[in-house]
Design a protein around this motif. Structure first.
Motif, PDB file in Angstrom:
ATOM      1  N   THR A   1       0.832  -1.193   0.000  1.00 33.34           N
ATOM      2  CA  THR A   1       0.000   0.000   0.000  1.00 33.34           C
ATOM      3  C   THR A   1       0.870   1.248   0.000  1.00 33.34           C
ATOM      4  O   THR A   1       1.911   1.309   0.648  1.00 33.34           O
TER       5      THR A   1
ATOM      6  N   ALA B   1      -2.342   7.461  -1.725  1.00 34.24           N
ATOM      7  CA  ALA B   1      -3.091   7.690  -2.957  1.00 34.24           C
ATOM      8  C   ALA B   1      -3.368   9.178  -3.135  1.00 34.24           C
ATOM      9  O   ALA B   1      -3.270   9.973  -2.192  1.00 34.24           O
ATOM     10  N   SER B   2      -3.734   9.540  -4.351  1.00 35.50           N
ATOM     11  CA  SER B   2      -3.978  10.952  -4.648  1.00 35.50           C
ATOM     12  C   SER B   2      -5.320  11.445  -4.126  1.00 35.50           C
ATOM     13  O   SER B   2      -5.539  12.642  -3.995  1.00 35.50           O
TER      14      SER B   2
ATOM     15  N   ASN C   1     -10.533   8.458  -1.399  1.00 37.19           N
ATOM     16  CA  ASN C   1     -11.335   7.271  -1.718  1.00 37.19           C
ATOM     17  C   ASN C   1     -10.604   6.331  -2.683  1.00 37.19           C
ATOM     18  O   ASN C   1     -11.224   5.531  -3.383  1.00 37.19           O
ATOM     19  N   GLU C   2      -9.277   6.432  -2.743  1.00 40.55           N
ATOM     20  CA  GLU C   2      -8.470   5.570  -3.592  1.00 40.55           C
ATOM     21  C   GLU C   2      -7.437   4.835  -2.748  1.00 40.55           C
ATOM     22  O   GLU C   2      -7.059   5.285  -1.667  1.00 40.55           O
TER      23      GLU C   2
ATOM     24  N   ALA D   1      -3.654   3.108  -3.501  1.00 41.19           N
ATOM     25  CA  ALA D   1      -2.575   2.865  -4.450  1.00 41.19           C
ATOM     26  C   ALA D   1      -1.755   1.669  -4.001  1.00 41.19           C
ATOM     27  O   ALA D   1      -1.454   1.517  -2.809  1.00 41.19           O
TER      28      ALA D   1
END
Length: 320
Positions: free
Chosen positions: A18, A21-22, A25-26, A28
């Motif tokens: 993990t 994330a940008s 709610n994501e 990466a």
């Protein structure tokens, strides 16, 4: 002198780490090729030991990643099976010490579907050692086939096993039920202190070594992270310290240690039989080498073991 090739059998797993994330709610993920046996095969090849990997590699995107990684590391895939099933995925979360907790997506994946016909085609005449372990020895339907393969290989090659207990996928009772059979087959049993606690809760490392020697294993090595390793050869024991390093994560460290241990023994012509020529000082030297390989693996992200020339650079720096 015995042949130096080492054959490794087992899984290749997509290790997904993990990352930030940008958007909130994501999620990466950074995907790296891993899996204990695959890591060991890669580490052996990078150290300069001819390493053949018996794997069932999917044709999916992860399987193609595995093949490219293994090929680039110099691993022999001539007996790898082109599997139709999907690859196994492991999602890793790292704690503040760099240790990973995994969740697995492994139902009906390629790694566990070995058949007797697939392994009957393997020629072991050039292999000094067969190494396996982890989930390939406990996940059905292939586990029984793998055990039969080891039994057939034992008269002609040194057998090395790393249980690498994964309680999220297989109940430790399954490992416990099979461990005596593995010890009867194996010459080298390498496991972590976490494995020990899962297999024999509350048992001291020394007592565990004695139990596994009695079951048939000649050399037992228990790796203990920053506390180094305990090696026991037929009851003669030595403690080997860990090598200090800046730890990024510990993923693949045990696999690299095993590779360093086997590489060192193979380079001295000590593999290929029942370890009858191995002495405790040989084991100590091999464990010290394995500790160096593991330390370098811990100093980078993911299961990325060092190449032979990198070990030479470290040794030179130590002498300055």
């Amino acid at each position: 002198m015995n042949p130096r090739q080492i054959t490794v059998l087992g899984e290749c797993v997509a290790d997904a780490f993990t990352e930030p994330a940008s958007a909130s709610n994501e999620l990466a993920l950074r995907v790296l090729p891993g899996g204990g046996p695959a890591n060991t095969a890669v580490s052996l090849a990078r150290l300069g030991t001819p390493a053949r990997f018996l794997a069932r590699l999917s044709g999916d995107v992860f399987g193609r990643l595995f093949r490219a990684h293994l090929d680039a590391s110099g691993v022999d895939l001539s007996n790898a099976v082109a599997a139709t099933e999907p690859s196994t995925l492991a999602v890793a979360e790292l704690d503040d010490r760099g240790q990973a907790a995994f969740s697995f997506h492994a139902q009906n994946t390629a790694d566990w579907q070995w058949t007797a016909e697939e392994l009957a085609r393997v020629d072991l005449s050039e292999s000094a050692c067969v190494h396996t372990g982890s989930l390939a020895l406990v996940r059905e339907p292939g586990a029984a086939v793998v055990e039969d393969f080891l039994a057939a290989a034992a008269p002609r090659a040194t057998i090395s096993i790393d249980p690498n207990v994964r309680p999220l996928l297989v109940d430790p009772d399954v490992y416990r039920a099979r461990l005596a059979r593995w010890c009867a087959l194996t010459d080298v049993l390498r496991l972590s202190e976490d494995d020990l606690e899962l297999l024999l809760p509350g048992t001291s490392p020394e007592r565990a070594c004695d139990l596994w020697h009695a079951a048939g294993a000649r050399l037992v090595v228990i790796t203990r992270g920053a506390d180094g390793a305990l090696a026991s050869l037929d009851g003669e024991r030595v403690q080997v310290p860990a090598v200090a390093t800046n730890v990024v994560d510990t993923v693949g460290a045990g696999d690299s240690f095993t590779a360093g241990l086997l590489h060192h023994l193979a380079a001295r012509g000590l593999l290929g039989g029942r370890l009858t020529e191995v002495r405790l000082d040989d084991v100590e030297e091999a464990c010290r080498f394995g500790a160096r390989v593991a330390a370098l693996t811990c100093s980078v992200a993911g299961p990325n073991p060092p190449w032979q020339h990198q070990l030479g650079q470290v040794a030179a720096a130590d002498r300055v």
